[in-house]
Design a protein around this motif. Sequence first.
Motif, PDB file in Angstrom:
ATOM      1  N   PHE A 150       0.835  -1.197   0.000  1.00  0.00           N
ATOM      2  CA  PHE A 150       0.000   0.000   0.000  1.00  0.00           C
ATOM      3  C   PHE A 150       0.873   1.252   0.000  1.00  0.00           C
TER       4      PHE A 150
ATOM      5  N   VAL B   3      -8.203  -3.399  -3.243  1.00  0.00           N
ATOM      6  CA  VAL B   3      -6.767  -3.621  -3.379  1.00  0.00           C
ATOM      7  C   VAL B   3      -6.570  -5.093  -3.732  1.00  0.00           C
TER       8      VAL B   3
ATOM      9  N   VAL C  17      -5.029  -1.354  -7.563  1.00  0.00           N
ATOM     10  CA  VAL C  17      -5.904  -0.639  -6.636  1.00  0.00           C
ATOM     11  C   VAL C  17      -6.896   0.174  -7.452  1.00  0.00           C
TER      12      VAL C  17
ATOM     13  N   ILE D  45       2.069   1.814  -3.444  1.00  0.00           N
ATOM     14  CA  ILE D  45       0.991   2.369  -4.258  1.00  0.00           C
ATOM     15  C   ILE D  45       0.853   3.868  -4.014  1.00  0.00           C
TER      16      ILE D  45
END
Length: 398
Positions: free
Chosen positions: A18, A129, A103, A21
Amino acid sequence: MFRVRLLSAGKLLAAALFLLILGSLVAYLSIRGKRQDDAASSPKLQGRVVAVFNNSRYAHEVEGRVRFAITAGVDRTYEDGSHELEQVRLESYGANGSRNDVVTADRAKVSNPSDLNRLDAEFLSNVVVQIADSLTIKTSYLHYDHLKGLIETEELVEFEGPALGGRSTGVVVETIDERVRLLKDVDVTIKHSSEKGEAAQAKPATGRGRERARGETKEEKAARKARKRALKKEGRARQKAPKSKPGNLAARKPTRIQSSEALLEKKEGRVTFTGGVTVTQTPNSMRSERMTGFLGQSDRIERIEARGSSHLKQGESAEIKAVDMDFFFDEDNNLARALATGGAYTRSLGPEPPREASARTIEAFFITGPQGNTVDRIKADGDAAVKVNAPPPANEKD
């Protein structure tokens, strides 16, 4: 009895991915945004809209490889430097181009990316996700605060993958300390090996035609082929992996963990469930007010500490009760030994005559057989008392 394999905090919610991202999103917005010294600390979308981009796309390359690609149906830039995105999609291919993490969200609000130390981002509505083939996370809202190192939501979060699935209301990921908090109504199911294989086979292949349809570049084509080779290699390795013994029924059953909340601490190698904890692998169950699992190498569970009103029930064979209990597992994740302390009590639940025992401590040793783990022997120590009830008369009616 129980065959448990818990995952670390990083694997469970993919916090590291994450962050990657978000870094990708920042790079994208830095190109389109106007640099200002007075960066906002949160995506408030103040002032008028100074620029609007439709169907925008950005691909980031490193040494000739596409690391990630971001598309947005609409990208609005405001006077304060913040951005509002619609129809957001981010694809991350990893350093060697062998991954395909995605995502998507209906909307995203991001603060001025010129000050990365104060980056604040919100993903809103239908946030999904997809971590390659390993995990899918769904929620309606996610908030990231770089200054505090937090990824959080108070909304329902659902996750599903070949190894585990579950849900929790509210999640907080502490990226600096590598901790994940599941805030409420935790329900996690750890799947057995055959179920993992079936899920992987049932999962549809990545859409080769879809990737080509969107007009991929040479670099993206190379990344797609690299991912395809990696997936083939993974499939061959899975086929060569030793299969579970068909006689071990317990190994083929999923393990379900339910609690009020949970804390996963990656650095400490520890996962703690609190508040009416139940661990079930039909027909066996464990209960306690608090359970802490300690992870060894490869995230293998080594022992579990149960504290407060602890209870172990093995189908209709036997049960053990105590204030506290410790469970120890062998190298194959099978329950090898259980130690009950504090008003320990055990009784048989099987064929007559019923047998009972009480002591300060009761230790149970398990063996692995066709039906999973079963009690081999029980040792009572400290003010021990054993009671064997007389069998009912042969002519006694039910």
